[in-house]
Write a protein that holds these residues in place. Sequence first.
Motif, PDB file in Angstrom:
ATOM      1  N   LYS A 210       1.027  -1.173   0.062  1.00 34.23           N
ATOM      2  CA  LYS A 210       0.041   0.131   0.175  1.00 34.23           C
ATOM      3  C   LYS A 210       0.958   1.229  -0.092  1.00 34.23           C
ATOM      4  N   ARG A 211       0.581   2.154  -0.763  1.00 33.41           N
ATOM      5  CA  ARG A 211       1.214   3.502  -0.637  1.00 33.41           C
ATOM      6  C   ARG A 211       0.514   4.630  -0.069  1.00 33.41           C
ATOM      7  N   LEU A 212       1.095   5.334   0.745  1.00 37.91           N
ATOM      8  CA  LEU A 212       0.562   6.403   1.642  1.00 37.91           C
ATOM      9  C   LEU A 212       0.615   7.669   0.596  1.00 37.91           C
ATOM     10  N   THR A 213      -0.311   8.398   0.697  1.00 32.92           N
ATOM     11  CA  THR A 213      -0.559   9.551  -0.206  1.00 32.92           C
ATOM     12  C   THR A 213      -0.947  10.716   0.760  1.00 32.92           C
ATOM     13  N   GLY A 214      -1.306  10.721   2.263  1.00 33.37           N
ATOM     14  CA  GLY A 214      -1.717  11.772   2.851  1.00 33.37           C
ATOM     15  C   GLY A 214      -2.755  12.695   2.246  1.00 33.37           C
ATOM     16  N   PHE A 215      -2.358  14.106   2.507  1.00 33.95           N
ATOM     17  CA  PHE A 215      -3.475  14.944   1.684  1.00 33.95           C
ATOM     18  C   PHE A 215      -3.050  15.367   0.304  1.00 33.95           C
ATOM     19  N   ALA A 216      -1.879  14.612  -0.032  1.00 33.06           N
ATOM     20  CA  ALA A 216      -1.177  15.018  -1.390  1.00 33.06           C
ATOM     21  C   ALA A 216      -2.113  14.512  -2.520  1.00 33.06           C
ATOM     22  N   THR A 217      -1.475  14.888  -3.770  1.00 31.72           N
ATOM     23  CA  THR A 217      -1.963  14.307  -5.019  1.00 31.72           C
ATOM     24  C   THR A 217      -1.726  12.953  -5.384  1.00 31.72           C
ATOM     25  N   GLU A 218      -0.447  12.521  -4.810  1.00 30.15           N
ATOM     26  CA  GLU A 218      -0.040  11.221  -5.182  1.00 30.15           C
ATOM     27  C   GLU A 218       1.078  10.741  -4.183  1.00 30.15           C
ATOM     28  N   SER A 219       1.740   9.616  -4.500  1.00 25.21           N
ATOM     29  CA  SER A 219       2.465   9.280  -3.308  1.00 25.21           C
ATOM     30  C   SER A 219       4.132  10.010  -3.320  1.00 25.21           C
ATOM     31  N   SER A 220       4.148  10.383  -4.678  1.00 22.74           N
ATOM     32  CA  SER A 220       5.500  10.950  -4.733  1.00 22.74           C
ATOM     33  C   SER A 220       5.508  12.204  -4.141  1.00 22.74           C
ATOM     34  N   SER A 221       4.473  13.012  -4.085  1.00 21.89           N
ATOM     35  CA  SER A 221       4.361  14.433  -3.548  1.00 21.89           C
ATOM     36  C   SER A 221       4.391  14.210  -1.943  1.00 21.89           C
ATOM     37  N   PHE A 222       3.732  13.019  -1.527  1.00 24.83           N
ATOM     38  CA  PHE A 222       3.754  12.926  -0.328  1.00 24.83           C
ATOM     39  C   PHE A 222       5.184  12.502   0.488  1.00 24.83           C
ATOM     40  N   GLY A 223       5.769  11.728  -0.290  1.00 25.88           N
ATOM     41  CA  GLY A 223       7.283  11.389   0.091  1.00 25.88           C
ATOM     42  C   GLY A 223       8.029  12.627   0.168  1.00 25.88           C
ATOM     43  N   SER A 224       7.813  13.488  -1.061  1.00 27.00           N
ATOM     44  CA  SER A 224       8.702  14.639  -1.009  1.00 27.00           C
ATOM     45  C   SER A 224       8.237  15.589   0.504  1.00 27.00           C
ATOM     46  N   GLN A 225       6.895  15.616   0.832  1.00 30.52           N
ATOM     47  CA  GLN A 225       6.697  16.581   1.979  1.00 30.52           C
ATOM     48  C   GLN A 225       7.215  15.990   3.158  1.00 30.52           C
ATOM     49  N   CYS A 226       7.243  14.644   3.181  1.00 29.91           N
ATOM     50  CA  CYS A 226       7.831  14.067   4.458  1.00 29.91           C
ATOM     51  C   CYS A 226       9.206  14.186   4.457  1.00 29.91           C
ATOM     52  N   ALA A 227      10.035  14.249   3.275  1.00 30.54           N
ATOM     53  CA  ALA A 227      11.509  14.672   3.390  1.00 30.54           C
ATOM     54  C   ALA A 227      11.879  16.028   3.699  1.00 30.54           C
ATOM     55  N   ILE A 228      11.129  16.949   3.215  1.00 26.80           N
ATOM     56  CA  ILE A 228      11.251  18.256   3.371  1.00 26.80           C
ATOM     57  C   ILE A 228      10.924  18.776   5.157  1.00 26.80           C
ATOM     58  N   PHE A 229       9.942  18.278   5.452  1.00 30.39           N
ATOM     59  CA  PHE A 229       9.655  18.435   6.796  1.00 30.39           C
ATOM     60  C   PHE A 229      10.261  17.749   7.875  1.00 30.39           C
ATOM     61  N   LEU A 230      10.628  16.528   7.306  1.00 33.13           N
ATOM     62  CA  LEU A 230      11.630  15.781   8.126  1.00 33.13           C
ATOM     63  C   LEU A 230      12.988  16.587   8.341  1.00 33.13           C
ATOM     64  N   ALA A 231      13.726  17.095   7.347  1.00 33.24           N
ATOM     65  CA  ALA A 231      14.743  17.857   7.217  1.00 33.24           C
ATOM     66  C   ALA A 231      14.626  19.019   8.172  1.00 33.24           C
ATOM     67  N   TYR A 232      13.451  19.920   8.199  1.00 37.25           N
ATOM     68  CA  TYR A 232      13.519  20.877   9.094  1.00 37.25           C
ATOM     69  C   TYR A 232      13.344  20.315  10.439  1.00 37.25           C
ATOM     70  N   ALA A 233      12.586  19.420  10.758  1.00 41.87           N
ATOM     71  CA  ALA A 233      12.618  19.007  12.083  1.00 41.87           C
ATOM     72  C   ALA A 233      13.643  18.518  12.745  1.00 41.87           C
ATOM     73  N   TYR A 234      14.546  17.758  11.747  1.00 40.12           N
ATOM     74  CA  TYR A 234      15.870  17.386  12.337  1.00 40.12           C
ATOM     75  C   TYR A 234      16.868  18.232  12.790  1.00 40.12           C
ATOM     76  N   ILE A 235      16.723  19.280  12.032  1.00 40.12           N
ATOM     77  CA  ILE A 235      17.689  20.534  12.619  1.00 40.12           C
ATOM     78  C   ILE A 235      17.200  21.072  13.955  1.00 40.12           C
ATOM     79  N   LYS A 236      15.813  21.340  13.786  1.00 40.18           N
ATOM     80  CA  LYS A 236      15.441  21.918  15.018  1.00 40.18           C
ATOM     81  C   LYS A 236      15.472  20.980  16.314  1.00 40.18           C
ATOM     82  N   TYR A 237      15.563  19.712  16.065  1.00 36.83           N
ATOM     83  CA  TYR A 237      15.730  18.704  17.081  1.00 36.83           C
ATOM     84  C   TYR A 237      17.027  18.811  17.628  1.00 36.83           C
ATOM     85  N   ASN A 238      17.999  19.027  16.869  1.00 41.06           N
ATOM     86  CA  ASN A 238      19.454  19.149  17.206  1.00 41.06           C
ATOM     87  C   ASN A 238      19.824  20.492  17.742  1.00 41.06           C
ATOM     88  N   SER A 239      19.153  21.602  17.307  1.00 42.36           N
ATOM     89  CA  SER A 239      19.254  22.725  18.022  1.00 42.36           C
ATOM     90  C   SER A 239      18.479  23.467  18.928  1.00 42.36           C
TER      91      SER A 239
END
Length: 467
Positions: A210-239
């Motif tokens: 099964k492919r997760l899509t969240g609120f996005a148009t497709e799975s690729s867009s959802f995966g991109s959203q996860c990566a971008i917000f994960l990057a932001y959350a990673y730096i905020k967690y460390n700092s």
Amino acid sequence: MEISFVGALIVLGLLLVGRLGKMGLLGILPISTLFSSTAVVSMGFLGGAPLLVQTVIAGIVIVYYGLDALRRIERGGSRVQIALIAAFLAYGILSAFLFPRMFEGATSVFSLSRSFDVFFAPIPLQPSSGNFSQLCYFVLDLCLLTVLSARIDEVSIGQLDRGFEYASRFLALIVLIELPMRYSGFGDPFFFLRTANYELLTDIEIGSFKRLTGFATESSSFGSQCAIFLAYAYIKYNSAPKSLMRLMTLVVLTIGLVAATSSAGYVTFGFMFGLAVLRSAYGSFRQRIQPSEVYFFVLVSLGVICVGLMYLAEYDFSALNSLLDTLIFNKANTSSGIERGSWNTQAIRNFVETYGFGIGVGSSRASSFFLALLSNTGVIGTALFCMLVLELFAHYHLSSNRLNAVRFSILVCVFSISLMGTVVDAGVLFYTLLGLGLAEVTRLRKEYARMRLRYQAAPPGEPLPRG
């Protein structure tokens, strides 16, 4: 004009959350980017293209803060940033109206116009409704960037920063809701939010996965959203001060990215993970490596392993091999890969056959944002865009938790859209990130200038004033 009740209700809900939650209008802007498949209204003058939730919220931000942003620019905002944005905007408008007529019939394009019945075959270049509709999104994005970069007060920057943190947690909540419901046989729990009509590949299953899509148009867009917000959350967690909420957000977003089963998402995750390793290695040379970074790498690895074990517990190895073959090893031979490859090939021809000027904003699509940018706006437009992004990194001596988070996320976002962006519109999420980063750069430069003045005015022998 057709209004979507669901989209209008979400806009009102977000405005209410921003008001009652004291997040402000800027705080809900990053959250609105998660609703990338929810339309508010379909506009006839845009060729039936939908106005999404994020587009409406961005428009409200522009109207509400526009006059104040102009006054701030007059009082001494960053002239270099504003000049680059204005030049990019002017060239984009000029290209949309002039180049399709100047080079009409000189090259073939995969048109963005909805008036052509032949969608997957190239047609001769000519003016189309795509030039106007995509230009509207292009102008809105750059107007939003102007407003955000000019809002250089601490309150506005703090609202945007908190908005990205809350958006990361909200996206993690979406993963926690959708993942068990997909695998319990319930199906798509957010189908009622998909009110925008897109002609995209929206398969929700590859083989037995099964492919997760969240609120996005497709799975690729959802995966991109996860990566971008994960990057932001990673730096905020460390700092920022450590908390269980921030830690769980990192783990859940990693699981969501893996469960999206998007080849572009996997490659983006690998790029982000490599950047994180290099950042930690560089930090270890300057000082002792932070334990939080070790915890992050361990937990991310455990998250990936848990998802893999979940798949293997339910399916055999042949299903996993089929998934990897479809998404990674044999991606270029799939129908999607062949189609996107033809888009990119034609985009390069458009650039060459127009002598580097481009075919105009909205004339054609590609499977990479930079190829779409190069074919639509040529050398000049691509150079102006790159100069805007480099403004974040030009002042390398400036640093803050927010700016570091934006820089890291922008790199991930640029890499992601270079893999899957189809048009010149980089999206509200990208320009919101860039606007926050440019505003923070301007604020730090002014703070640094004030510190220098205080130091120069201090009597000899006085210590450097804090500030």
